[in-house]
Design a protein around this motif. Structure first.
Motif, PDB file in Angstrom:
ATOM      1  N   PHE A   1      22.947 -14.443 -38.502  1.00 20.39           N
ATOM      2  CA  PHE A   1      23.223 -15.850 -38.264  1.00 20.39           C
ATOM      3  C   PHE A   1      23.210 -16.583 -39.598  1.00 20.39           C
ATOM      4  N   GLU A   2      24.077 -17.574 -39.731  1.00 21.87           N
ATOM      5  CA  GLU A   2      24.168 -18.313 -40.994  1.00 21.87           C
ATOM      6  C   GLU A   2      22.846 -18.969 -41.362  1.00 21.87           C
ATOM      7  N   TRP A   3      22.140 -19.512 -40.386  1.00 25.08           N
ATOM      8  CA  TRP A   3      20.869 -20.159 -40.670  1.00 25.08           C
ATOM      9  C   TRP A   3      19.842 -19.158 -41.192  1.00 25.08           C
ATOM     10  N   ALA A   4      19.922 -17.923 -40.723  1.00 25.85           N
ATOM     11  CA  ALA A   4      18.984 -16.886 -41.175  1.00 25.85           C
ATOM     12  C   ALA A   4      19.252 -16.518 -42.633  1.00 25.85           C
ATOM     13  N   THR A   5      20.505 -16.331 -42.982  1.00 26.19           N
ATOM     14  CA  THR A   5      20.825 -15.969 -44.374  1.00 26.19           C
ATOM     15  C   THR A   5      20.593 -17.152 -45.309  1.00 26.19           C
ATOM     16  N   ARG A   6      20.882 -18.363 -44.840  1.00 29.09           N
ATOM     17  CA  ARG A   6      20.620 -19.544 -45.695  1.00 29.09           C
ATOM     18  C   ARG A   6      19.132 -19.663 -45.997  1.00 29.09           C
ATOM     19  N   PHE A   7      18.294 -19.497 -44.950  1.00 24.70           N
ATOM     20  CA  PHE A   7      16.849 -19.614 -45.180  1.00 24.70           C
ATOM     21  C   PHE A   7      16.347 -18.487 -46.065  1.00 24.70           C
ATOM     22  N   GLU A   8      16.813 -17.280 -45.839  1.00 24.24           N
ATOM     23  CA  GLU A   8      16.380 -16.159 -46.675  1.00 24.24           C
ATOM     24  C   GLU A   8      16.766 -16.401 -48.136  1.00 24.24           C
ATOM     25  N   THR A   9      17.976 -16.880 -48.375  1.00 22.88           N
ATOM     26  CA  THR A   9      18.426 -17.170 -49.737  1.00 22.88           C
ATOM     27  C   THR A   9      17.570 -18.263 -50.370  1.00 22.88           C
ATOM     28  N   GLU A  10      17.296 -19.306 -49.601  1.00 21.81           N
ATOM     29  CA  GLU A  10      16.456 -20.396 -50.101  1.00 21.81           C
ATOM     30  C   GLU A  10      15.055 -19.882 -50.441  1.00 21.81           C
ATOM     31  N   ALA A  11      14.483 -19.102 -49.556  1.00 21.59           N
ATOM     32  CA  ALA A  11      13.134 -18.565 -49.778  1.00 21.59           C
ATOM     33  C   ALA A  11      13.108 -17.643 -50.996  1.00 21.59           C
ATOM     34  N   LYS A  12      14.124 -16.796 -51.142  1.00 21.63           N
ATOM     35  CA  LYS A  12      14.177 -15.912 -52.310  1.00 21.63           C
ATOM     36  C   LYS A  12      14.222 -16.735 -53.605  1.00 21.63           C
ATOM     37  N   GLY A  13      14.948 -17.841 -53.593  1.00 24.99           N
ATOM     38  CA  GLY A  13      14.992 -18.715 -54.764  1.00 24.99           C
ATOM     39  C   GLY A  13      13.612 -19.239 -55.124  1.00 24.99           C
ATOM     40  N   TYR A  14      12.859 -19.670 -54.128  1.00 22.49           N
ATOM     41  CA  TYR A  14      11.493 -20.134 -54.373  1.00 22.49           C
ATOM     42  C   TYR A  14      10.612 -19.006 -54.882  1.00 22.49           C
ATOM     43  N   LEU A  15      10.775 -17.826 -54.304  1.00 19.23           N
ATOM     44  CA  LEU A  15       9.970 -16.682 -54.729  1.00 19.23           C
ATOM     45  C   LEU A  15      10.262 -16.307 -56.181  1.00 19.23           C
TER      46      LEU A  15
END
Length: 130
Positions: free
Chosen positions: A52-66
């Motif tokens: 789902f687009e929301w899942a990949t968007r959140f994962e990408t956002e979280a990886k950026g923070y990490l």
């Protein structure tokens, strides 16, 4: 450790920071959960469901923070918007990540040895510190 999901995320992060000295004693700290874990939207019985687009968007956002070592938004994930709330409808699969990232110290490398999304809404992302 057992996860007390009645406690707020900051409680778990702070508790995990108290475990940091164990790293100096060569104790491996592992958290088992999922960054994105929404069984209500999981594609049961379907083969090779697209994330789902929301899942990949959140994962990408979280990886950026990490990668940036910016844990504060991940601790306050509920304020990150709709993608985060869909990705983390209940905290029990997410909170183990806070125990892992709380171990990160300045200069620690972060990597993602396993990636991918299963069933459209379960992130298989693995986070390795150091």
């Amino acid at each position: 450790l057992s996860i007390d999901e009645t406690q707020p995320p900051a409680f778990h992060y702070d508790l995990a920071r108290m475990l940091r000295p164990l790293r100096d004693e060569n104790v491996l700290i592992i958290g088992s959960g999922n960054l994105v874990h929404n069984l209500h939207t999981y594609a049961w019985g379907q083969h090779a469901a697209e994330p789902f687009e929301w899942a990949t968007r959140f994962e990408t956002e979280a990886k950026g923070y990490l990668i940036a070592g910016n844990h504060k938004p991940l601790i306050s994930y509920e304020s990150l918007g709709r993608d985060a709330l869909l990705s983390i409808p209940t905290p029990e699969h997410y909170l183990p990540l806070l125990y892992v990232i709380a171990q990160q110290q300045k200069g620690d490398e972060i990597s993602f040895p396993v990636t991918g999304v299963d069933g459209g809404s379960i992130s298989m992302l693995s986070v390795q510190i150091g």
